[in-house]
Write a protein that holds these residues in place. Structure first.
Motif, PDB file in Angstrom:
ATOM      1  N   SER A 188     -18.277  -9.645   7.399  1.00 52.81           N
ATOM      2  CA  SER A 188     -18.380 -11.081   7.103  1.00 52.81           C
ATOM      3  C   SER A 188     -17.249 -11.510   6.183  1.00 52.81           C
ATOM      4  O   SER A 188     -16.687 -10.705   5.441  1.00 52.81           O
ATOM      5  CB  SER A 188     -19.731 -11.382   6.436  1.00 52.81           C
ATOM      6  OG  SER A 188     -19.862 -10.614   5.257  1.00 52.81           O
ATOM      7  N   GLY A 189     -16.921 -12.790   6.256  1.00 51.16           N
ATOM      8  CA  GLY A 189     -15.895 -13.352   5.386  1.00 51.16           C
ATOM      9  C   GLY A 189     -14.497 -13.165   5.958  1.00 51.16           C
ATOM     10  O   GLY A 189     -14.312 -12.655   7.070  1.00 51.16           O
ATOM     11  N   PRO A 190     -13.500 -13.573   5.197  1.00 48.29           N
ATOM     12  CA  PRO A 190     -12.119 -13.648   5.713  1.00 48.29           C
ATOM     13  C   PRO A 190     -11.550 -12.303   6.195  1.00 48.29           C
ATOM     14  O   PRO A 190     -10.660 -12.301   7.033  1.00 48.29           O
ATOM     15  CB  PRO A 190     -11.307 -14.137   4.513  1.00 48.29           C
ATOM     16  CG  PRO A 190     -12.292 -14.706   3.560  1.00 48.29           C
ATOM     17  CD  PRO A 190     -13.607 -14.071   3.821  1.00 48.29           C
ATOM     18  N   PHE A 191     -12.037 -11.186   5.674  1.00 48.00           N
ATOM     19  CA  PHE A 191     -11.424  -9.901   6.042  1.00 48.00           C
ATOM     20  C   PHE A 191     -12.290  -9.075   6.990  1.00 48.00           C
ATOM     21  O   PHE A 191     -12.141  -7.865   7.102  1.00 48.00           O
ATOM     22  CB  PHE A 191     -11.065  -9.114   4.771  1.00 48.00           C
ATOM     23  CG  PHE A 191     -10.089  -9.872   3.904  1.00 48.00           C
ATOM     24  CD1 PHE A 191      -8.794 -10.115   4.361  1.00 48.00           C
ATOM     25  CD2 PHE A 191     -10.464 -10.387   2.670  1.00 48.00           C
ATOM     26  CE1 PHE A 191      -7.892 -10.858   3.599  1.00 48.00           C
ATOM     27  CE2 PHE A 191      -9.566 -11.134   1.899  1.00 48.00           C
ATOM     28  CZ  PHE A 191      -8.275 -11.359   2.368  1.00 48.00           C
ATOM     29  N   VAL A 247       0.845  -1.196   0.000  1.00 49.65           N
ATOM     30  CA  VAL A 247       0.000   0.000   0.000  1.00 49.65           C
ATOM     31  C   VAL A 247       0.885   1.252   0.000  1.00 49.65           C
ATOM     32  O   VAL A 247       0.630   2.216  -0.724  1.00 49.65           O
ATOM     33  CB  VAL A 247      -0.940   0.007   1.226  1.00 49.65           C
ATOM     34  CG1 VAL A 247      -1.898   1.200   1.163  1.00 49.65           C
ATOM     35  CG2 VAL A 247      -1.714  -1.308   1.340  1.00 49.65           C
ATOM     36  N   ALA A 248       1.944   1.212   0.802  1.00 53.58           N
ATOM     37  CA  ALA A 248       2.804   2.393   0.968  1.00 53.58           C
ATOM     38  C   ALA A 248       3.513   2.764  -0.330  1.00 53.58           C
ATOM     39  O   ALA A 248       3.587   3.951  -0.687  1.00 53.58           O
ATOM     40  CB  ALA A 248       3.829   2.145   2.080  1.00 53.58           C
ATOM     41  N   ASP A 306      -7.391  -2.461   0.006  1.00 54.30           N
ATOM     42  CA  ASP A 306      -8.445  -3.481  -0.019  1.00 54.30           C
ATOM     43  C   ASP A 306      -7.913  -4.652  -0.834  1.00 54.30           C
ATOM     44  O   ASP A 306      -7.526  -4.477  -1.992  1.00 54.30           O
ATOM     45  CB  ASP A 306      -9.727  -2.935  -0.663  1.00 54.30           C
ATOM     46  CG  ASP A 306     -10.887  -3.932  -0.575  1.00 54.30           C
ATOM     47  OD1 ASP A 306     -10.640  -5.149  -0.711  1.00 54.30           O
ATOM     48  OD2 ASP A 306     -12.030  -3.485  -0.375  1.00 54.30           O
ATOM     49  N   PRO A 307      -7.876  -5.866  -0.234  1.00 50.85           N
ATOM     50  CA  PRO A 307      -7.274  -7.007  -0.947  1.00 50.85           C
ATOM     51  C   PRO A 307      -7.899  -7.316  -2.313  1.00 50.85           C
ATOM     52  O   PRO A 307      -7.255  -7.962  -3.150  1.00 50.85           O
ATOM     53  CB  PRO A 307      -7.484  -8.182   0.014  1.00 50.85           C
ATOM     54  CG  PRO A 307      -7.647  -7.564   1.364  1.00 50.85           C
ATOM     55  CD  PRO A 307      -8.291  -6.221   1.141  1.00 50.85           C
ATOM     56  N   VAL A 308      -9.128  -6.865  -2.556  1.00 48.90           N
ATOM     57  CA  VAL A 308      -9.736  -7.117  -3.871  1.00 48.90           C
ATOM     58  C   VAL A 308      -8.979  -6.382  -4.984  1.00 48.90           C
ATOM     59  O   VAL A 308      -9.039  -6.771  -6.150  1.00 48.90           O
ATOM     60  CB  VAL A 308     -11.239  -6.731  -3.856  1.00 48.90           C
ATOM     61  CG1 VAL A 308     -11.838  -6.761  -5.251  1.00 48.90           C
ATOM     62  CG2 VAL A 308     -12.005  -7.692  -2.973  1.00 48.90           C
ATOM     63  N   PHE A 309      -8.237  -5.342  -4.624  1.00 49.91           N
ATOM     64  CA  PHE A 309      -7.417  -4.606  -5.602  1.00 49.91           C
ATOM     65  C   PHE A 309      -6.636  -5.564  -6.496  1.00 49.91           C
ATOM     66  O   PHE A 309      -6.552  -5.380  -7.709  1.00 49.91           O
ATOM     67  CB  PHE A 309      -6.432  -3.693  -4.859  1.00 49.91           C
ATOM     68  CG  PHE A 309      -5.438  -2.995  -5.756  1.00 49.91           C
ATOM     69  CD1 PHE A 309      -5.659  -1.697  -6.193  1.00 49.91           C
ATOM     70  CD2 PHE A 309      -4.266  -3.638  -6.160  1.00 49.91           C
ATOM     71  CE1 PHE A 309      -4.738  -1.057  -7.021  1.00 49.91           C
ATOM     72  CE2 PHE A 309      -3.351  -3.004  -6.983  1.00 49.91           C
ATOM     73  CZ  PHE A 309      -3.579  -1.710  -7.419  1.00 49.91           C
ATOM     74  N   ASN A 318     -13.704   2.739   1.794  1.00 52.09           N
ATOM     75  CA  ASN A 318     -12.449   3.270   2.314  1.00 52.09           C
ATOM     76  C   ASN A 318     -11.616   2.075   2.771  1.00 52.09           C
ATOM     77  O   ASN A 318     -12.018   1.384   3.703  1.00 52.09           O
ATOM     78  CB  ASN A 318     -12.780   4.190   3.504  1.00 52.09           C
ATOM     79  CG  ASN A 318     -11.560   4.807   4.147  1.00 52.09           C
ATOM     80  OD1 ASN A 318     -10.432   4.486   3.795  1.00 52.09           O
ATOM     81  ND2 ASN A 318     -11.792   5.683   5.114  1.00 52.09           N
ATOM     82  N   PRO A 319     -10.538   1.767   2.047  1.00 54.53           N
ATOM     83  CA  PRO A 319      -9.699   2.588   1.196  1.00 54.53           C
ATOM     84  C   PRO A 319      -9.971   2.544  -0.317  1.00 54.53           C
ATOM     85  O   PRO A 319      -9.360   3.307  -1.045  1.00 54.53           O
ATOM     86  CB  PRO A 319      -8.314   1.971   1.420  1.00 54.53           C
ATOM     87  CG  PRO A 319      -8.602   0.515   1.582  1.00 54.53           C
ATOM     88  CD  PRO A 319      -9.903   0.464   2.338  1.00 54.53           C
TER      89      PRO A 319
END
Ligand SMILES: *[C@@H]1O[C@H](CO)[C@@H](O)[C@H](O)[C@H]1NC(C)=O
Ligand SMILES: *[C@@H]1O[C@H](CO)[C@@H](O)[C@H](O)[C@H]1NC(C)=O
Ligand SMILES: *[C@@H]1O[C@H](CO)[C@@H](O)[C@H](O)[C@H]1NC(C)=O
Ligand SMILES: *[C@@H]1O[C@H](CO)[C@@H](O)[C@H](O)[C@H]1NC(C)=O
Ligand SMILES: *[C@@H]1O[C@H](CO)[C@@H](O)[C@H](O)[C@H]1NC(C)=O
Ligand SMILES: *[C@@H]1O[C@H](CO)[C@@H](O)[C@H](O)[C@H]1NC(C)=O
Ligand SMILES: *[C@@H]1O[C@H](CO)[C@@H](O)[C@H](O)[C@H]1NC(C)=O
Ligand SMILES: [Cu+2]
Length: 393
Positions: A209-212, A107-108, A314-317, A303-304
Motif C-alpha cells: 500500500s501507498g506510494p512504494f 544505494v550502491a 528503503d526510501p524511509v532511510f 529487506n533491505p
C-alpha cells in the motif's frame, strides 16, 4: 475541479497544512521542542552576525518533519523519489550490475563504503553530504521544489506502524509489509562480542500500500539478519541484480526502547564532546544499546532496511538520517563555537582493521551518486560550505 474539491471534507484536509501534533503530555517531547527552539534561535543569531549574502534568513531552506508537511508536499516528495527510481543509473553496469536506476546510485555507494562510513570519524559528515546530495538530486533531476523531510522518532514511538510515515495511505512513505507469522527474533551482533535480540515486528512481507507498493529493490542483500540468528547475503557482495519487492517489518520495540523522546533528549543534553555524542547516538560498544541510530533503522525493519549495507534501498532511510542530521545540527548549535569542528573516530568500522584518526581534511566522496569530493571541514556547518538549511519542528 478545484470547486468540487472545496466541497468535500477530504479535500479540505488535503488543502490545509496539517500542523504537527504536539503531544505535550509527554514531557520529553516538549523538552525536545524547547531544545529545538533554543538551537534555532542560537543559529539565527549566528547567521545574522555573519551577514552572508549566500546564506541568510531570507534564503535558508527549512527541513520539516513528515507529520508537519501537508499532503501535497508529501505527495511531491514521494513522486520525486519515484522519479529518481525511474531514471537510469550513472553507476557503470560493469562495476555494479545491479544498479539500474538513479536511486540505486545512492544505494550502491553506501554499500560500497559501508565499512569506512559507519563507526568512523566521518559517519555524521558523510551521511550529511549523502542526504543533501539526494535532496539535490530530487530537486535538480526530478523537479522537486521542497526540502528533505525528517522522521521525529519520538512522536510515534508507541505505534510507528500507524504513524503518517508508515500508515500506507496515499500521503505516507508506504505501508508496513504484509504480515508473515512465525518469524523468530532478529539476532544482531552490533559488535563482535555483544548480541541484541529484536522481536519480529508486525509486517515482514512486501509493502502493498501507498506510494512504494510497486517499488523494486535491485541491490543486495549483503548482510541481512533474519529469523533468529541467520544472516543472508547474495553472491558477489550484493552487487548483482536481485529484483524483489520492498519488504518491511515495522517494529515498535526498538523505537520505544532506543529512540523515544527521552532517548533523544538524553542524546542532545548529556554528551559534552563529539566522541560521547557519537557513542550515545549508536549505543556504547558492548552495552547492547543500539542508540537512536540503530533504534530507528530496526524500527523500519525488513529487506533491505535491516541490512546496514543497503538500508538506503528503503526510501524511509532518508527521513531517518534526516533526523540523525537534525540531532547533530541541534547538538552543535547549542554550543556552536566549541562544537563545530569536533571530530572523533578512525577511518574504519569500529577501527577494524586499525587505522589512524579521521581529520577535518579527510575527503568525503559519493562516487556516482553525485556531489563532489569535499572535506569534512566543509560539512561541519549547515549554514556554511555548500549548505544553507535548518530544521524546524
Ligand atoms: C502522549 O505521551 C504520553 C506519555 O508518554 C503517552 O502515554 C501517550 O500515549 C501519548 N499520546 C499520543 C497520542 O501519542
Ligand atoms: C551587511 O553587509 C552589507 C553589504 O553586504 C553592508 O552594507 C552592511 O553594513 C552589513 N551589515 C552588518 C551588520 O555588518
Ligand atoms: C567503491 O569504492 C572504491 C574505493 O573507494 C572505488 O575505487 C570504487 O570505484 C567504488 N565503486 C563504486 C561502484 O562506487
Ligand atoms: C531461537 O533460538 C534460540 C536459541 O538460539 C532458541 O532457544 C529458540 O527456540 C529459537 N526460537 C525460534 C522461534 O526459532
Ligand atoms: C571483544 O572482546 C575481545 C576479548 O575480550 C576484545 O579484545 C575485543 O576488543 C572486543 N571487541 C570489541 C569490539 O569490543
Ligand atoms: C526510552 O528511552 C530511554 C533511554 O534511551 C530508556 O531508558 C527507556 O526505557 C525508554 N522507554 C521505554 C518505554 O522503553
Ligand atoms: C586518536 O584520537 C584519540 C581520541 O581522541 C586519541 O586518544 C589518540 O591519541 C589519537 N591518535 C593519534 C595517533 O593521534
Ligand atoms: Cu549509513
Amino acid at each position: 475541479m478545484f470547486l468540487s474539491c472545496l466541497l468535500t471534507a477530504l479535500c479540505v484536509k488535503s488543502v490545509l497544512a496539517a500542523p504537527a501534533a504536539r503531544n505535550v503530555s509527554d514531557p520529553a517531547l516538549s523538552q525536545f521542542y524547547d531544545l529545538l527552539a533554543e538551537a534555532s534561535s542560537k543559529q539565527a543569531a549566528l547567521l545574522a552576525s555573519t551577514n552572508s549574502s549566500t546564506c541568510n534568513s531570507e534564503n535558508i531552506v527549512v527541513r520539516k518533519p513528515w507529520g508537519s508537511i501537508n499532503e501535497a508536499e508529501r505527495k511531491a516528495y514521494t513522486d520525486a523519489v519515484l522519479c529518481l527510481q525511474s531514471l537510469p543509473a550513472n553507476t557503470p553496469s560493469d562495476l555494479v550490475p545491479g544498479a539500474k536506476t538513479r536511486y540505486d546510485d545512492f544505494v550502491a555507494v553506501h554499500l560500497n563504503k559501508t565499512l569506512t562510513i559507519h563507526w568512523t570519524g566521518n559517519f555524521l559528515s558523510w551521511h550529511r553530504w549523502f542526504i543533501y546530495t539526494y535532496e539535490q538530486a530530487l530537486r535538480n533531476e526530478c523537479g522537486y521544489k521542497g526540502s528533505q523531510p525528517y522522521w521525529n522518532w519520538g512522536l510515534y514511538a508507541n505505534d510507528p506502524a500507524s504513524s503518517p510515515i508508515f500508515d500506507g495511505g496515499e500521503y505516507s512513505m508506504g505501508g508496513n509489509g504484509e504480515y508473515i507469522a512465525g518469524r523468530g527474533d532478529l539476532v544482531l551482533n552490533p559488535d563482535e562480542n555483544t548480541t541484541v535480540r529484536i522481536p519480529a515486528g508486525t509486517g515482514g512481507g512486501c509493502v502493498k500500500s501507498g506510494p512504494f507498493k510497486d517499488m523494486v529493490v535491485n541491490l543486495g542483500p549483503v548482510a541481512l539478519p533474519i529469523n533468529n540468528g541467520s544472516t543472508i547475503g547474495a553472491p558477489n557482495g550484493g552487487l548483482d541484480w536481485n529484483p524483489r519487492c520492498l519488504a518491511r517489518d515495522v517494529t515498535t520495540e526498538p523505537n520505544l526502547r532506543y529512540a523515544n523522546s527521552t532517548s533523544i533528549v538524553h542524546l542532545l543534553t548529556t554528551p559534552k564532546d563529539i566522541a560521547g555524542f557519537q557513542e550515545t547516538m549508536q549505543g556504547p560498544i558492548g552495552s547492547g544499546d543500539l542508540g537512536v541510530h540503530g533504534g530507528g533503522h530496526y524500527t523500519i525493519g525488513g529487506n533491505p532496511a535491516d541490512d546496514v549495507y543497503i538500508s538506503p534501498g528503503d526510501p524511509v532511510f532518508f527521513l531517518h538520517h534526516g533526523m540523525i542530521d537534525l540531532t547533530w545540527w541541534l547538538w552543535q548549535s547549542l554550543d556552536f563555537k566549541n562544537r563545530q569542528y569536533m571530530i572523533s573516530g578512525t577511518r574504519t568500522f569500529m577501527n577494524s582493521p586499525a587505522t589512524s584518526n579521521a581529520t577535518l581534511d579527510d575527503v568525503v566522496d559519493l562516487g556516482y551518486a553525485g556531489g563532489y569530493p569535499i572535506t569534512i571541514r566543509e560539512l561541519t556547518s549547515t549554514v556554511g560550505g555548500p549548505f544553507c538549511y535548518r530544521y524546524e519542528a
